[in-house]
Scaffold this active site. Sequence first.
Site, mmCIF file in Angstrom:
data_model
loop_
_atom_site.group_PDB
_atom_site.id
_atom_site.type_symbol
_atom_site.label_atom_id
_atom_site.label_comp_id
_atom_site.label_asym_id
_atom_site.label_seq_id
_atom_site.Cartn_x
_atom_site.Cartn_y
_atom_site.Cartn_z
ATOM 1 N N GLY A 150 8.805 15.813 -2.050
ATOM 2 C CA GLY A 150 9.241 15.703 -3.442
ATOM 3 C C GLY A 150 10.660 16.160 -3.717
ATOM 4 O O GLY A 150 10.978 16.541 -4.849
ATOM 5 N N ARG A 196 2.755 4.573 0.467
ATOM 6 C CA ARG A 196 1.689 3.572 0.503
ATOM 7 C C ARG A 196 2.275 2.214 0.128
ATOM 8 O O ARG A 196 3.114 2.119 -0.770
ATOM 9 C CB ARG A 196 0.580 3.898 -0.506
ATOM 10 C CG ARG A 196 -0.031 5.269 -0.381
ATOM 11 C CD ARG A 196 -0.904 5.444 0.831
ATOM 12 N NE ARG A 196 -1.995 4.488 0.922
ATOM 13 C CZ ARG A 196 -2.713 4.294 2.031
ATOM 14 N NH1 ARG A 196 -2.438 4.965 3.127
ATOM 15 N NH2 ARG A 196 -3.687 3.427 2.043
ATOM 16 N N ILE A 197 1.793 1.180 0.793
ATOM 17 C CA ILE A 197 2.128 -0.187 0.396
ATOM 18 C C ILE A 197 1.335 -0.521 -0.861
ATOM 19 O O ILE A 197 0.173 -0.122 -0.990
ATOM 20 C CB ILE A 197 1.786 -1.158 1.548
ATOM 21 C CG1 ILE A 197 2.804 -0.970 2.686
ATOM 22 C CG2 ILE A 197 1.754 -2.602 1.069
ATOM 23 C CD1 ILE A 197 2.448 -1.715 3.945
ATOM 24 N N HIS A 256 14.742 3.942 -1.113
ATOM 25 C CA HIS A 256 14.502 3.668 0.303
ATOM 26 C C HIS A 256 15.672 4.223 1.118
ATOM 27 O O HIS A 256 16.833 4.022 0.750
ATOM 28 C CB HIS A 256 14.366 2.157 0.541
ATOM 29 C CG HIS A 256 14.147 1.829 1.984
ATOM 30 N ND1 HIS A 256 12.923 2.010 2.606
ATOM 31 C CD2 HIS A 256 14.991 1.388 2.940
ATOM 32 C CE1 HIS A 256 13.040 1.675 3.883
ATOM 33 N NE2 HIS A 256 14.285 1.287 4.108
ATOM 34 N N GLU A 277 7.110 -8.086 -1.126
ATOM 35 C CA GLU A 277 7.583 -7.871 0.239
ATOM 36 C C GLU A 277 8.101 -6.434 0.328
ATOM 37 O O GLU A 277 8.787 -5.957 -0.579
ATOM 38 C CB GLU A 277 8.724 -8.858 0.526
ATOM 39 C CG GLU A 277 8.793 -9.330 1.953
ATOM 40 C CD GLU A 277 9.940 -10.322 2.141
ATOM 41 O OE1 GLU A 277 10.602 -10.258 3.176
ATOM 42 O OE2 GLU A 277 10.175 -11.138 1.216
ATOM 43 N N VAL A 278 7.783 -5.749 1.425
ATOM 44 C CA VAL A 278 8.102 -4.323 1.518
ATOM 45 C C VAL A 278 9.614 -4.094 1.601
ATOM 46 O O VAL A 278 10.305 -4.748 2.384
ATOM 47 C CB VAL A 278 7.403 -3.701 2.744
ATOM 48 C CG1 VAL A 278 7.837 -2.254 2.942
ATOM 49 C CG2 VAL A 278 5.891 -3.766 2.579
ATOM 50 N N ASP A 279 10.115 -3.199 0.776
ATOM 51 C CA ASP A 279 11.531 -2.814 0.770
ATOM 52 C C ASP A 279 12.460 -3.996 0.474
ATOM 53 O O ASP A 279 13.580 -4.082 1.008
ATOM 54 C CB ASP A 279 11.920 -2.094 2.074
ATOM 55 C CG ASP A 279 11.085 -0.824 2.259
ATOM 56 O OD1 ASP A 279 10.756 -0.189 1.251
ATOM 57 O OD2 ASP A 279 10.759 -0.491 3.403
HETATM 58 C C1 GAR Z 1 13.006 10.052 1.179
HETATM 59 O O1 GAR Z 1 13.991 10.021 2.186
HETATM 60 C C2 GAR Z 1 12.713 8.657 0.678
HETATM 61 O O2 GAR Z 1 13.842 7.832 0.622
HETATM 62 C C3 GAR Z 1 11.746 8.179 1.724
HETATM 63 O O3 GAR Z 1 10.922 9.275 2.016
HETATM 64 C C4 GAR Z 1 11.649 10.471 1.762
HETATM 65 C C5 GAR Z 1 10.868 11.313 0.795
HETATM 66 O O4 GAR Z 1 11.439 12.576 0.633
HETATM 67 N N1 GAR Z 1 11.005 7.061 1.263
HETATM 68 C C6 GAR Z 1 10.502 6.121 2.054
HETATM 69 O O5 GAR Z 1 10.657 6.127 3.255
HETATM 70 C C7 GAR Z 1 9.733 5.046 1.331
HETATM 71 N N2 GAR Z 1 9.254 4.065 2.268
HETATM 72 P P1 GAR Z 1 11.120 13.448 -0.626
HETATM 73 O O6 GAR Z 1 9.608 13.509 -0.733
HETATM 74 O O7 GAR Z 1 11.700 14.800 -0.311
HETATM 75 O O8 GAR Z 1 11.754 12.805 -1.818
#
Ligand code: GAR
Length: 210
Positions: free
Chosen positions: A12, A91-92, A109, A143-145
């Site tokens: 978070g 999650r997707i 992302h 579509e993912v991302d």
């Molecule tokens: C972040 O780097 C975010 O961009 C990535 O997970 C991390 C979460 O960190 N998100 C993804 O990879 C989504 N597919 P956080 O919980 O400290 O914000």
Amino acid sequence: RLKVGVVISGRGSNLQALLDACARPDFPAEIVLVISNNPDVEGLRRAERAGVATETINHRGFGDRQSFERALTAAMEQAGVELVCHAGFMRIVTADYLAHWHNRLINIHPSLLPAFPGLDTHQRALDTGVKLHGCTVHYVREEVDVGPIIGQAAVPVLDGDDEDGLAARVLTAEHQLYPLCLKLVAEGRVQVEGDIARIQGPAAANSQIF
Ligand code: GAR
């Protein structure tokens, strides 16, 4: 102020950046609910410390993705959420959820999309030898991302970087970019035209180079 729901899975730190931004009296959005699909994560404690309502909706308790997503949507509707921010939500999501929140759901992302969708973005950037890496805030599509890009921040890839060092540099940029993009959306300055998000009005710093 735009009512925002944030969906997380863990640490978070992006949620924290959004909480900090929303704590400023002049910020055009407020976080009304934080939902985690994983129990007992640091992100839930961050929300509690900020005095924001939290819910754990554990996907493991549902028979399929759709019923899990219906629970997410119901909780957010109940809280009056107008915009959903996925922040490290791992999650997707599927069609009905996306249709419900169409152009009202954004994600961060950890790469310069369309490069490196999916997981392990930092190691893949290192393995590919790119010299710029970064992060993207975008509207979510099936579509993912993939989806209209609101903003991107670039960081250098330095000789001798390892995955953790590069991830930390990108994360610092994420914490700048996500509040900036949320502000633009909350001000009504982001117009989606097909696959493209256009920013209206004065220069927005939605492309950043660190
Ligand atoms: C972040 O780097 C975010 O961009 C990535 O997970 C991390 C979460 O960190 N998100 C993804 O990879 C989504 N597919 P956080 O919980 O400290 O914000």
